[in-house]
Design a protein around this motif. Structure first.
Motif, PDB file in Angstrom:
ATOM      1  N   UNK A  97       0.830  -1.197   0.000  1.00  0.00           N
ATOM      2  CA  UNK A  97       0.000   0.000   0.000  1.00  0.00           C
ATOM      3  C   UNK A  97       0.868   1.253   0.000  1.00  0.00           C
ATOM      4  N   UNK A  98       1.944   1.225   0.767  1.00  0.00           N
ATOM      5  CA  UNK A  98       2.835   2.397   0.830  1.00  0.00           C
ATOM      6  C   UNK A  98       3.508   2.607  -0.535  1.00  0.00           C
ATOM      7  N   UNK A  99       3.914   1.501  -1.159  1.00  0.00           N
ATOM      8  CA  UNK A  99       4.527   1.631  -2.492  1.00  0.00           C
ATOM      9  C   UNK A  99       3.525   2.220  -3.485  1.00  0.00           C
ATOM     10  N   UNK A 100       2.277   1.745  -3.403  1.00  0.00           N
ATOM     11  CA  UNK A 100       1.250   2.247  -4.324  1.00  0.00           C
ATOM     12  C   UNK A 100       1.031   3.742  -4.130  1.00  0.00           C
ATOM     13  N   UNK A 101       0.980   4.158  -2.850  1.00  0.00           N
ATOM     14  CA  UNK A 101       0.797   5.588  -2.579  1.00  0.00           C
ATOM     15  C   UNK A 101       1.990   6.387  -3.106  1.00  0.00           C
ATOM     16  N   UNK A 102       3.195   5.838  -2.902  1.00  0.00           N
ATOM     17  CA  UNK A 102       4.385   6.524  -3.394  1.00  0.00           C
ATOM     18  C   UNK A 102       4.339   6.686  -4.911  1.00  0.00           C
ATOM     19  N   UNK A 103       3.865   5.644  -5.603  1.00  0.00           N
ATOM     20  CA  UNK A 103       3.763   5.743  -7.060  1.00  0.00           C
ATOM     21  C   UNK A 103       2.724   6.788  -7.462  1.00  0.00           C
ATOM     22  N   UNK A 104       1.614   6.830  -6.700  1.00  0.00           N
ATOM     23  CA  UNK A 104       0.585   7.840  -6.997  1.00  0.00           C
ATOM     24  C   UNK A 104       1.134   9.251  -6.806  1.00  0.00           C
ATOM     25  N   UNK A 105       1.949   9.409  -5.768  1.00  0.00           N
ATOM     26  CA  UNK A 105       2.578  10.713  -5.530  1.00  0.00           C
ATOM     27  C   UNK A 105       3.592  11.003  -6.629  1.00  0.00           C
ATOM     28  N   UNK A 106       4.286   9.950  -7.037  1.00  0.00           N
ATOM     29  CA  UNK A 106       5.350  10.111  -8.029  1.00  0.00           C
ATOM     30  C   UNK A 106       4.815  10.711  -9.335  1.00  0.00           C
ATOM     31  N   UNK A 107       3.674  10.202  -9.802  1.00  0.00           N
ATOM     32  CA  UNK A 107       3.150  10.698 -11.078  1.00  0.00           C
ATOM     33  C   UNK A 107       2.686  12.148 -10.980  1.00  0.00           C
ATOM     34  N   UNK A 108       2.452  12.583  -9.741  1.00  0.00           N
ATOM     35  CA  UNK A 108       1.978  13.960  -9.586  1.00  0.00           C
ATOM     36  C   UNK A 108       3.103  14.955  -9.394  1.00  0.00           C
ATOM     37  N   UNK A 109       4.299  14.456  -9.108  1.00  0.00           N
ATOM     38  CA  UNK A 109       5.412  15.377  -8.835  1.00  0.00           C
ATOM     39  C   UNK A 109       5.751  16.157 -10.095  1.00  0.00           C
ATOM     40  N   UNK A 110       5.800  17.469  -9.984  1.00  0.00           N
ATOM     41  CA  UNK A 110       6.045  18.271 -11.185  1.00  0.00           C
ATOM     42  C   UNK A 110       7.472  18.144 -11.721  1.00  0.00           C
ATOM     43  N   UNK A 111       8.410  17.753 -10.819  1.00  0.00           N
ATOM     44  CA  UNK A 111       9.797  17.707 -11.286  1.00  0.00           C
ATOM     45  C   UNK A 111      10.126  16.415 -12.049  1.00  0.00           C
ATOM     46  N   UNK A 112       9.171  15.460 -12.054  1.00  0.00           N
ATOM     47  CA  UNK A 112       9.426  14.210 -12.766  1.00  0.00           C
ATOM     48  C   UNK A 112       9.474  14.491 -14.272  1.00  0.00           C
ATOM     49  N   UNK A 113      10.521  14.020 -14.939  1.00  0.00           N
ATOM     50  CA  UNK A 113      10.624  14.318 -16.378  1.00  0.00           C
ATOM     51  C   UNK A 113       9.487  13.672 -17.171  1.00  0.00           C
ATOM     52  N   UNK A 114       9.172  14.315 -18.268  1.00  0.00           N
ATOM     53  CA  UNK A 114       8.051  13.821 -19.088  1.00  0.00           C
ATOM     54  C   UNK A 114       8.371  12.504 -19.768  1.00  0.00           C
ATOM     55  N   UNK A 115       9.664  12.164 -19.827  1.00  0.00           N
ATOM     56  CA  UNK A 115      10.002  10.864 -20.402  1.00  0.00           C
ATOM     57  C   UNK A 115       9.494   9.738 -19.502  1.00  0.00           C
ATOM     58  N   UNK A 116       9.331  10.029 -18.216  1.00  0.00           N
ATOM     59  CA  UNK A 116       8.810   9.026 -17.285  1.00  0.00           C
ATOM     60  C   UNK A 116       7.294   9.131 -17.116  1.00  0.00           C
ATOM     61  N   UNK A 117       6.842  10.365 -16.906  1.00  0.00           N
ATOM     62  CA  UNK A 117       5.407  10.591 -16.738  1.00  0.00           C
ATOM     63  C   UNK A 117       4.967  11.584 -17.809  1.00  0.00           C
ATOM     64  N   UNK A 125      -1.278  10.050 -15.406  1.00  0.00           N
ATOM     65  CA  UNK A 125      -1.678   8.774 -14.831  1.00  0.00           C
ATOM     66  C   UNK A 125      -0.693   7.667 -15.117  1.00  0.00           C
ATOM     67  N   UNK A 126       0.185   7.839 -16.067  1.00  0.00           N
ATOM     68  CA  UNK A 126       0.977   6.722 -16.541  1.00  0.00           C
ATOM     69  C   UNK A 126       2.476   6.936 -16.292  1.00  0.00           C
ATOM     70  N   UNK A 127       3.113   5.862 -15.890  1.00  0.00           N
ATOM     71  CA  UNK A 127       4.577   5.862 -15.776  1.00  0.00           C
ATOM     72  C   UNK A 127       5.106   5.055 -16.956  1.00  0.00           C
ATOM     73  N   UNK A 128       5.947   5.693 -17.741  1.00  0.00           N
ATOM     74  CA  UNK A 128       6.458   5.030 -18.938  1.00  0.00           C
ATOM     75  C   UNK A 128       7.668   4.171 -18.582  1.00  0.00           C
ATOM     76  N   UNK A 129       7.574   2.867 -18.924  1.00  0.00           N
ATOM     77  CA  UNK A 129       8.698   1.958 -18.673  1.00  0.00           C
ATOM     78  C   UNK A 129       9.392   1.571 -19.975  1.00  0.00           C
ATOM     79  N   UNK A 130       9.160   2.312 -20.990  1.00  0.00           N
ATOM     80  CA  UNK A 130       9.780   2.011 -22.276  1.00  0.00           C
ATOM     81  C   UNK A 130       8.941   1.066 -23.092  1.00  0.00           C
TER      82      UNK A 130
END
Lengths: 412, 668
Positions: A97-117, A125-130
């Motif tokens: 559950x904690x990992x899932x929440x972290x991933x949900x937070x991760x996609x919302x972080x503005x500093x995450x590069x667009x190549x990932x989100x 909503x999506x994390x790109x894994x290639x």
């Protein structure tokens, strides 16, 4: 007080000889029960997946091939999930559950590069894994169901109003994070699923009714209060209201998708029009997301009302079999988890078909097992695997009837 | 057997499960029912679009154009833009977008005025909702005022009362090009609820009095009245159509063979009317009505050689101080094209203007020759055994000292020239009732002119039936234009007989136009003549009518100084709607043809109910109108004036009685 209640419940068995024998048969320890109703769940899920692939092939043959790969991965994941005893996996609910929440937070972080989100249609909503994309909200659904099952088994406070509300506060965490993506449809699934799990866990019905009334009352307020809903969400509600009023002015605007879906659903008649004709109808009507959210429209266009009936029949089989698995389980955690899974799949099916036939506003929600989408399909197959896992496990020790709080002498 | 302790929770679980299963079943049933409804019984809106998308594109064609005799456009289909508003869409959606554009992207919600937010909460309460509506409409009016020719006040008058329930309201029916450009530039891709409809609109040109003749085209494209209705089958366009397969955005994918059906424009028509003459008549008649404070006026101008109606004007004038005796026409105030054309549908008693027809018919039947009127030994015509005294013209007596007609009546022409009712009574005395009545019928009274307008609504006039006819009550009255009712077009047609050697033309409103194959498009426009009287009688009557202008009742006010004329005036008592006649209210009318030799026009003017204190004699009230119209119309037509010296030339021509006028026949 709670401890005293628990002690009182461990009183010796006082039933008849026949009851004693029956109870003894149930508590006999052993290996996995290979022949169980859980396979029916898997069969229904597999049939639904095949129907989905055939439907996707109507308009997107290339995507159908990819969906077959997704299906294979999904089945593999389901097997992986079904093999280890779920009671051993239970200890990982919090970390997952904690990992899932972290991933949900991760996609919302503005500093995450667009190549990932990469935002699509304004949603993150999506994390790109290639090779493929992963949708954390799908993982969060499973993690949340497991977590709530664990929560309800471990605690008794939901029998009181404070504890009852606390469950909703816990649910608010994934709910708000998914709402922020934004993905209102997925977020809204959590509430009815939680209510069903609470009812199954033995929460007081008056609390459930109170929450339902509050939800019905606060719904319009959310619509009318600026800022709560996004403009496009307000517009979608406007479109559905306009449709019921016979107003077709929005059909080229906010109500475009719903209007096209209704036209496609209306086509096909009783037995459908066949692949090529259905493809031309969908193409000419420019139905958006025809292989994804709107796949139900394509299905009933190609196979008609009969096809729709078959689809519902498969879902009913899946649901009934799932509930039978829950009823047969003597473990509260497994029972609650299966009930949550079945409830979520059913609510998702209702919302998806409802928006396709124009009785609910458009929300970006897939039809379980049927719609195109790797994460969605794998997530629902993992759910099916969990149901099978519960069905495979026999009870190892004698324990009380689950949630028999209303037994004589039981306190609240 | 389970204990009561374990039975209660099981019951509870079973109950919850049943409720859950019931809800799921209801949900599934509802979903199934909805899908079945969409598939098996969709509403009309969906029904037309389900299945393969086939589009029916129409190829609009134009209704035929109506021209006047000189080729000027009278009515034409013109593509125009119309500005309309969908009030509900604008109030619910468009206003938000309009505000968002004013305040930038952030204004979608945050920028909405406080009252709008309140309206969201308390909308159903009405008052706040109404304030919100007014504010939104004002905002739109403010924007439109800078982009259309309408002022803000005009826009607020139109848009202010529009409610939330309205779905379509026309703001401006015809937009100018600059307005369309500005509006398109302003709205861009935004959907505000403003609708720019490209439509075809029937536009009519010419004076207002032409509207009732041209008529109206209904919203469905069919003619509703007037020429538009009469010739609707030919004027109406047939739209072409193209059936095609296309995408939802309208991109054509394929066109099956045989799916194109070509359309056809409507046929063009050339009317016999002349815009310039119509305008002249309308202006002159209106001025005369004003001068004599009359209640209405009618005027018809025709070409007697071929029956072309050159102008047809009907004016009504409401007077606050007079209780009107003329039948009102409320539709005229609503829209000119819906007016009742009184020239065709209202009949009246003409009075003395009718005498030439009875006189000519009687002369042809031998009255004055083998069927003599009673005379005394000196050859003077007698009425009731007494010689008929002929009143002398006072001015003539003063000026010349003598009057050629002073004294007892000696010839029957004088009856016409001096407009003697007593003389007319004696003219019809030798005739049988049937003979007298047949005279009227031969001139076309009692039957429609079928000139191409009004259709069955055209009044045929009233001629007393033979079984009710009597000399004392009917022949006597008819002889001087009472006891008979006529329309202005009937009078003009009958008068043409004196111009054409006794032949009456079929009146026509449409000129014969050759089509591509050289065939006439409109059969009814062919020239047809019917004989009313003999050539000699027509010439004799015309001579007498010429004297009316030079020496008789028209000599003072209706005598043209440029063109020789012949005609007759009349003053009839106005019929009282409650029965009988008004003693002091009249219908003044004059009919005349000009020039005398080669008559090009017949003008008939009727002034209804002129104010008696100002003047009411036909010659005085309607005469100047006829005279001015003869001068202006013939001058406009390029007819060389035939009177260099009005006195001498007129007299010399009248003396030359052996010459027979030879009107050119055929299309003019």
């Amino acid at each position: 007080m709670q401890k005293a209640e628990l002690l009182r419940r461990r009183e010796p068995f006082r039933g008849s000889i026949a009851d004693w024998r029956e109870s003894a048969r149930r508590i006999t320890p052993g290996g996995p029960a290979w022949w169980n109703i859980g396979w029916l769940v898997m069969a229904a899920a597999f049939a639904l997946s095949l129907v989905g692939i055939a439907t996707i092939e109507t308009t997107q043959p290339g995507q159908a091939t990819r969906q077959m790969v997704h299906l294979a991965v999904g089945v593999l994941c389901a097997i992986c999930v079904a093999v280890p005893d779920y009671r051993r996996l239970r200890r990982f609910t919090w970390p997952i559950a904690i990992i899932a929440v972290c991933l949900l937070v991760f996609v919302l972080l503005p500093m995450v590069p667009e190549s990932l989100v990469r935002p699509r249609n304004g949603a993150r909503r999506w994390i790109s894994l290639g090779v493929t994309d992963v949708q954390p909200s799908e993982l969060a659904k499973i993690a949340w169901i497991a977590l709530m099952a664990e929560w309800l088994v471990r605690r008794r406070s939901y029998r009181r109003f404070g504890g009852f509300v606390l469950c909703f506060l816990v649910t608010l965490v994934p709910f708000l994070l998914i709402l922020k993506e934004p993905d209102l449809g997925t977020a809204l699934l959590f509430i009815p699923t939680l209510l069903v799990m609470l009812v199954a866990a033995g929460a007081r019905l008056r609390h459930v009714l109170l929450v339902l009334l509050c939800g019905i009352s606060l719904g319009p307020l959310a619509y009318f209060t600026p800022g709560v809903l996004k403009p496009h969400q307000v517009a979608r509600v406007d479109a559905i209201v306009a449709q019921f009023q016979g107003d077709d002015r929005l059909e080229r605007d906010e109500g475009f998708q719903a209007a096209r879906a209704r036209v496609v659903v209306g086509s096909g008649g009783l037995t459908g029009v066949g692949r090529d004709h259905a493809a031309s109808i969908v193409s000419f009507n420019r139905l958006p997301e025809e292989h994804n959210d709107m796949i139900f429209a394509v299905l009933v266009c190609r196979w008609g009302l009969v096809g729709g009936l078959c689809l519902w029949a498969l879902f009913i089989v899946l649901g009934l079999a799932g509930l039978r698995v829950a009823a047969g389980s003597r473990d509260a955690f497994g029972r609650l988890m299966v009930v949550g899974i079945v409830a979520m799949i059913f609510f998702q099916m209702f919302v998806n078909t409802g928006m396709t036939i124009g009785v609910l506003p458009i929300t970006g929600m897939t039809l379980p097992f049927v719609s195109y989408g790797g994460t969605s399909l794998v997530a629902t197959w993992i759910m099916a695997g969990l149901v099978l896992n519960v069905a495979l496990r026999r009870p190892r020790r004698m324990q009380r009837e689950a949630f028999d709080f209303d037994a004589p002498g039981a306190g609240s | 057997m389970s204990s009561p302790a374990s039975a209660r929770p099981k019951d509870r679980i079973t109950g919850c499960a049943r409720i859950g299963a019931g809800l799921v079943a209801i949900g599934l049933l509802a979903t199934f029912a909805r899908v079945a409804q969409l598939k098996l019984a969709p509403n009309e809106h969906l029904e037309g679009r389900s299945g393969a998308r086939r589009a029916l594109s129409t190829e609009p064609k134009f209704r035929g154009t109506v021209f006047d005799r000189a080729g000027r456009t009278i009515a034409i289909d013109r593509p125009v833009w119309k500005l309309a508003l969908d009030p509900r869409y604008y109030l619910e959606h468009g206003s938000r977008r309009l505000l968002a554009a004013e305040e930038g992207p952030a204004g979608e919600f945050g920028g909405i005025e406080t009252d709008e937010n309140l309206a969201r909460y308390f909308g159903p309460l009405g008052l706040v909702r109404e304030q919100d509506r007014v504010a939104k409409m004002r905002r739109l009016c403010r924007e439109l005022a800078t982009r259309t020719g309408l002022s803000r006040e005009e826009l607020e008058d139109r848009l202010g009362p529009l409610s939330w329930d309205r779905r379509y309201a026309v703001i401006k029916p015809i937009l100018d090009d600059w307005e369309v450009d500005l509006l398109k530039q302003w709205t861009g891709e935004r959907r505000l609820g403003l609708i720019l409809d490209k439509t075809t609109r029937r536009v009519t040109y010419g004076p207002d009095s032409l509207e009732m003749i041209i008529g109206k085209v209904r919203a469905n494209g069919n003619g509703g009245s007037g020429v538009e209705q009469k010739f609707d089958l030919s004027l109406k366009a047939r739209d072409g159509s193209l059936r095609s397969k296309r995408t939802s955005r309208g991109t054509v994918i394929s066109i099956p063979e045989g799916s194109y059906r070509p359309g056809a424009h409507g046929s063009d028509f050339h009317l016999t009317l002349d815009l310039r003459i119509q305008e002249l008549v309308e202006r002159r008649l209106a001025a005369q009505l004003e001068k004599y404070n009359a209640g209405g006026g009618r005027c018809v101008v025709i070409d007697p050689r071929n029956g072309d109606v050159l102008a047809m004007v009907d004016l009504l004038r409401r007077r606050s101080e007079v209780e009107e005796a003329i039948l009102d026409d409320p539709m005229r105030r609503v829209e000119g094209s819906l007016a009742r054309n009184r020239n065709l549908v209202d009949s009246f008693e003409p009075g003395s203007t009718f005498k030439p027809f009875v006189w000519a018919g009687a002369v042809e039947l031998g009255v004055g020759a083998d069927r003599p009127v009673p005379t005394d030994g000196a050859g003077r015509i007698m009425v009731n055994l007494k010689p008929v005294p002929v009143p002398g013209r006072r001015t003539s007596v003063k000026d010349a000292g003598i009057s050629p007609y002073k004294g007892p009546l000696k010839d029957i022409e004088t009856i016409l020239v001096r407009s003697l009712n007593t003389g007319m009574i004696e003219m019809v005395r030798p005739l049988s009732d049937r003979e007298t009545r047949d005279i009227l019928l031969r001139f076309g009274f009692g039957s429609r002119t079928n000139c191409g307008l009004a259709g069955s609504a055209e009044h045929a006039g009233q001629v007393t039936a033979i079984e009710h006819w009597s000399y004392a009550n009917t022949s006597v009255s008819v002889s001087f234009g009472h006891e008979v009712s006529v329309t202005t077009v009937q009078m003009a047609r009958a008068f043409s007989a004196f111009c054409n050697g006794g032949l009456m033309p079929q009146l026509r409103i449409v000129r014969p136009v050759s089509g591509k194959a050289g065939e006439p498009v409109v059969d009814s426009a062919r020239l047809m003549m019917s004989r009313a009287i003999g050539v000699d009688i027509a010439e004799r009557t015309k001579r007498a009518l010429g004297k009316v202008v030079t020496e008789g009742t028209l000599s003072r006010h209706a005598r043209s100084s440029s063109y020789s004329m012949f005609g007759k005036s009349g003053t009839a008592d106005l019929a009282n709607p409650e029965g009988g006649y008004f003693k002091d209210r009249h219908t003044s009318n004059v009919i005349a043809g000009a020039p005398y030799d080669d008559t090009r026009i017949v003008v008939y003017c009727v002034i209804d109910d002129p104010q008696k204190s100002i003047g009411y004699y036909g010659g005085l009230v309607a005469g100047p109108v006829v005279k001015d119209l003869v001068d202006e119309i013939l001058s406009y037509q390029g007819v060389v004036p035939d009177l260099e010296d009005p006195g001498t030339r007129r007299e010399s021509r009248l003396v030359d009685s052996g010459r027979r006028p030879g009107p050119p026949l055929g299309g003019g």
